[in-house]
Design a protein around this motif. Structure first.
Motif, PDB file in Angstrom:
ATOM      1  N   ASP A 291      -0.311  -3.205  -9.436  1.00  0.00           N
ATOM      2  CA  ASP A 291       0.434  -1.956  -9.248  1.00  0.00           C
ATOM      3  C   ASP A 291       1.462  -2.108  -8.132  1.00  0.00           C
ATOM      4  O   ASP A 291       2.597  -1.615  -8.244  1.00  0.00           O
ATOM      5  N   TRP A 292       1.100  -2.770  -7.054  1.00  0.00           N
ATOM      6  CA  TRP A 292       2.033  -3.005  -5.947  1.00  0.00           C
ATOM      7  C   TRP A 292       3.223  -3.842  -6.409  1.00  0.00           C
ATOM      8  O   TRP A 292       4.383  -3.561  -6.065  1.00  0.00           O
ATOM      9  N   MET A 293       2.947  -4.856  -7.217  1.00  0.00           N
ATOM     10  CA  MET A 293       4.031  -5.688  -7.731  1.00  0.00           C
ATOM     11  C   MET A 293       4.974  -4.876  -8.618  1.00  0.00           C
ATOM     12  O   MET A 293       6.199  -5.010  -8.540  1.00  0.00           O
ATOM     13  N   LYS A 294       4.381  -4.003  -9.449  1.00  0.00           N
ATOM     14  CA  LYS A 294       5.198  -3.194 -10.366  1.00  0.00           C
ATOM     15  C   LYS A 294       5.959  -2.088  -9.628  1.00  0.00           C
ATOM     16  O   LYS A 294       7.108  -1.787  -9.970  1.00  0.00           O
ATOM     17  N   GLN A 295       5.327  -1.479  -8.616  1.00  0.00           N
ATOM     18  CA  GLN A 295       5.898  -0.289  -7.982  1.00  0.00           C
ATOM     19  C   GLN A 295       6.735  -0.608  -6.739  1.00  0.00           C
ATOM     20  O   GLN A 295       7.538   0.219  -6.314  1.00  0.00           O
ATOM     21  N   THR A 296       6.513  -1.799  -6.177  1.00  0.00           N
ATOM     22  CA  THR A 296       7.228  -2.138  -4.947  1.00  0.00           C
ATOM     23  C   THR A 296       8.099  -3.382  -5.104  1.00  0.00           C
ATOM     24  O   THR A 296       9.299  -3.356  -4.825  1.00  0.00           O
ATOM     25  N   VAL A 297       7.497  -4.463  -5.528  1.00  0.00           N
ATOM     26  CA  VAL A 297       8.228  -5.737  -5.602  1.00  0.00           C
ATOM     27  C   VAL A 297       9.287  -5.709  -6.701  1.00  0.00           C
ATOM     28  O   VAL A 297      10.425  -6.148  -6.493  1.00  0.00           O
TER      29      VAL A 297
END
Length: 260
Positions: free
Chosen positions: A199-205
């Motif tokens: 989720d962090w990769m999709k929403q931030t990175v």
């Protein structure tokens, strides 16, 4: 001036004794065995040992995960099941050779009659290869070990783990993403454990433009051991099909250019 192999030395840089003198004089200093040129030979020896031992290894999948996982945990049992199912699908199992998830995958493969490989690493604290390894190598250097992992694995299966597991995961993703190695399946096992990272990769990175949407397709997330094996087998079947098509096109081109 003195020539010393490929090096040229002048003035104060010329040592008072020759390399042979320092090598053959038992009374001489021993710190030479810790010098960088000697380390290069150690590194070379580790590559030679690893390549030689695993040169005839059949197709294999690498299983990563925490060394701290207890044998009575659900993750350990999951690692065993994955190891056994990988063998049933025709794959040897490669792990870091230690305890926890590594031991579980080795045990699952070994108990099912498969080939179980352990690539250990020298650490400040004692950690020997687990008892379920059929072929084992103990390395001094992490980067040599990583090269052997990548060279002899056709898939990476990543169960819950810590820094070491994350290191191996992101190195594999990076090598595939940049085309440094042929694309192979990377499977994360444990949706509850890994979902926050994805989720962090999709929403931030991704919104920051630091990866592309296609990069996320390099990773498959599942909880099902059968799904793990299915993803790996289907990826290799697709790769084999593309290879056959490429060979067929090349053969057609060769025949078209052959005047006979």
């Amino acid at each position: 001036m003195r020539r010393q192999g490929p090096a040229t030395l002048r003035g104060k840089a010329i040592p008072p004794t020759t390399t042979d003198q320092r090598l053959l004089d038992r009374r001489g200093p021993t710190d030479w065995v810790h010098a960088d040129p000697w380390r290069v030979l150690r590194i070379q020896a580790e590559f030679v040992e690893g390549f030689g031992l695993l040169a005839e290894l059949p197709k294999a999948a690498c299983v990563f995960g925490s060394a701290r996982t207890r044998p009575d945990s659900p993750e350990y049992r999951l690692g065993e099941e994955i190891g056994a199912k990988l063998h049933e699908a025709g794959y040897a199992v490669i792990t870091g050779g230690g305890p926890g998830i590594m031991e579980a995958a080795n045990k699952g493969s070994h108990d099912a009659g498969g080939l179980s490989v352990g690539l250990g690493i020298e650490l400040p604290f004692e950690q020997s290869l687990n008892d379920h390894v059929d072929i084992g190598v103990q390395f001094r250097y992490f980067f040599v070990r990583k090269t052997i992992f990548v060279k002899y694995s056709q898939a990476f299966v990543v169960l819950p783990g810590g820094f070491g597991t994350l290191d191996e995961l992101f190195e594999a993703i990076t090598l595939v993403q940049t085309g440094k190695i042929t694309r192979f399946p990377i499977v994360l096992v444990g949706t509850e454990y890994w979902s926050g990272l994805l989720d962090w990769m999709k929403q931030t990175v991704l919104p920051a433009g630091n990866i592309s949407a296609d990069d996320l397709d390099l990773i498959h997330l599942t909880d099902d051991p059968d799904d793990v094996v299915r993803v790996i087998v289907e990826a290799h079947e697709e790769e084999a099909r593309k290879h056959e098509e490429t060979e067929a096109v090349a053969e057609t081109a060769r025949r078209a250019g052959d005047p006979s």
